[in-house]
Design a protein around this motif. Sequence first.
Motif, PDB file in Angstrom:
ATOM      1  N   ASP A 146      -1.842  -7.955  -4.083  1.00 39.08           N
ATOM      2  CA  ASP A 146      -2.052  -9.295  -3.509  1.00 39.08           C
ATOM      3  C   ASP A 146      -1.510  -9.392  -2.084  1.00 39.08           C
ATOM      4  O   ASP A 146      -2.001 -10.186  -1.281  1.00 39.08           O
ATOM      5  CB  ASP A 146      -1.530 -10.419  -4.417  1.00 39.08           C
ATOM      6  CG  ASP A 146      -0.047 -10.347  -4.696  1.00 39.08           C
ATOM      7  OD1 ASP A 146       0.524  -9.244  -4.613  1.00 39.08           O
ATOM      8  OD2 ASP A 146       0.542 -11.392  -5.004  1.00 39.08           O
ATOM      9  N   ASN A 149       7.810  -4.453  -4.799  1.00 39.74           N
ATOM     10  CA  ASN A 149       6.946  -3.958  -5.871  1.00 39.74           C
ATOM     11  C   ASN A 149       7.169  -2.462  -6.083  1.00 39.74           C
ATOM     12  O   ASN A 149       6.991  -1.933  -7.177  1.00 39.74           O
ATOM     13  CB  ASN A 149       5.477  -4.164  -5.507  1.00 39.74           C
ATOM     14  CG  ASN A 149       5.076  -5.621  -5.531  1.00 39.74           C
ATOM     15  OD1 ASN A 149       5.470  -6.361  -6.422  1.00 39.74           O
ATOM     16  ND2 ASN A 149       4.283  -6.030  -4.553  1.00 39.74           N
ATOM     17  N   GLU A 175      11.309 -15.678 -10.494  1.00 41.26           N
ATOM     18  CA  GLU A 175      10.039 -15.142  -9.965  1.00 41.26           C
ATOM     19  C   GLU A 175      10.383 -13.805  -9.308  1.00 41.26           C
ATOM     20  O   GLU A 175      11.503 -13.618  -8.803  1.00 41.26           O
ATOM     21  CB  GLU A 175       9.476 -16.160  -8.958  1.00 41.26           C
ATOM     22  CG  GLU A 175       8.210 -15.745  -8.232  1.00 41.26           C
ATOM     23  CD  GLU A 175       8.452 -14.747  -7.121  1.00 41.26           C
ATOM     24  OE1 GLU A 175       7.567 -13.926  -6.869  1.00 41.26           O
ATOM     25  OE2 GLU A 175       9.545 -14.793  -6.513  1.00 41.26           O
ATOM     26  N   ASP A 209       0.199 -13.879  -3.069  1.00 37.49           N
ATOM     27  CA  ASP A 209       0.523 -13.789  -1.643  1.00 37.49           C
ATOM     28  C   ASP A 209      -0.507 -14.424  -0.710  1.00 37.49           C
ATOM     29  O   ASP A 209      -0.130 -14.989   0.327  1.00 37.49           O
ATOM     30  CB  ASP A 209       0.782 -12.320  -1.270  1.00 37.49           C
ATOM     31  CG  ASP A 209       2.048 -11.794  -1.944  1.00 37.49           C
ATOM     32  OD1 ASP A 209       2.893 -12.613  -2.348  1.00 37.49           O
ATOM     33  OD2 ASP A 209       2.186 -10.567  -2.068  1.00 37.49           O
TER      34      ASP A 209
HETATM   35  C1  BDR Z   1       5.033 -11.705  -6.207  1.00 33.60           C
HETATM   36  O1  BDR Z   1       5.454 -10.500  -6.838  1.00 33.60           O
HETATM   37  C2  BDR Z   1       4.683  -9.428  -6.374  1.00 33.60           C
HETATM   38  O2  BDR Z   1       4.398  -8.525  -7.377  1.00 33.60           O
HETATM   39  C3  BDR Z   1       3.464 -10.023  -5.736  1.00 33.60           C
HETATM   40  O3  BDR Z   1       3.008  -9.180  -4.692  1.00 33.60           O
HETATM   41  C4  BDR Z   1       3.926 -11.352  -5.238  1.00 33.60           C
HETATM   42  O4  BDR Z   1       4.466 -11.260  -3.937  1.00 33.60           O
HETATM   43  C5  BDR Z   1       4.628 -12.681  -7.297  1.00 33.60           C
HETATM   44  O5  BDR Z   1       5.719 -12.994  -8.099  1.00 33.60           O
END
Ligand code: BDR
Length: 289
Positions: free
Chosen positions: A13, A37, A165, A240
Amino acid sequence: KLKVIIDCDAGIDDAQAIMIALSQEVDILAITCTSGNVDVDKVSKNVLKILEVCERTDIPVYKGAHRSMLGTTFEMPLYHGVDCLGDASDIKDPDMGLLKQTHAAQALVQLVNENPGEVVIIALGPLTNIALASHFDAEFTTRVKDIYLMGGCIHGKGNHWVSAEFNFGADPEAAYVVLNQFKRPVCIVSWETCLEHELEWEFYDRYVQVGTKQAEFMKKISSKIREYEAKMNGPFIACDPFAACAAIQPQIVLQETSVYATVELKEGLTRGQMVIDWRECSRRQLMCD
Ligand code: BDR
Ligand code: CA
C-alpha cells in the motif's frame, strides 16, 4: 507546486501511495525509507523498483532507520510478502547505486531546512526517521509545513498485537515523539478511517487492468494478497494511499476532528495504542500547573 517528502516502509500500500503521489502535480523532494513492514534494505530496494517502473529515478531515495527507537524489527510476510512487494518473480532488481548515501533522518532535516515552512511530510510507516530528525535538529518540527501520517487506531482494535495499529505499534516511542513534539497539528489517517473506506475488489480489478506498465506492476505485487483476501472473503484495504491523498488534496477530507492524541508506551496489552484525550484532561491539567 506543493513540496512533499514521502517517508515509507514500502510495502504494497506504500507503493500505491507513492504511485498516486507520482501521478499528481507535486514536487516530491525525496522518498525516505524506514524499517517497518520489513527491513530498511528491502524497503529501499522496493522504493527504487517503484520509481524505476514509473520512470522517476530522478527522485532521490534515502535509507534510514534499521530499527525502532528501542531496537525492535518486524516482518509482515503474510500481507506484504517476504520481499514486501508481494514476492512477484518477474520484477527486475533496481540499480541500487541510485540510493543516496546520506541517512534519511539527516536528509529530512536538510531538505526541510532548505525549504522552511514549505515541505509537507507524508509518513506511511513507523515514525522512526521523523522522530530522529526532530532529535537531530530542534527546529525541524517548526519548519515542516504539515505532516500527514497513516497510523494509530482510535478504538484500540488495530492490526498489531492487542490494541495497536502497526505503524504506531512498531515504534511507539517514535510515534510519541512525533505526536508530542510537532508544533503544528499532526494530521492522522487512522486505521478506522481506512477500514471505513475499504474498496470493492471490482474497483481494484479495473484499476490494475488499465493497460499501463504501472498497472501491470501493481497487479504483480498485489496478486497474492488479492488471492488470499478472495479466499478469506476479505476486503481491499489499502491504508497508505489515504494519507497521500489527504496530504495532496486536503479537500477530499470530509470530516476532521482536532484533539490531543498521544501513544501508550507502557509494556503490556495496550503498548503502542493511540490514546485520545477527548475531554482535554491533560491540556486542562497543563494549564493548571
Ligand atoms: C500500515 O501498516 C502497514 O503494513 C501498511 O503499509 C500501513 O502503513 C497499516 O496499519
Ligand atoms: Ca506502510
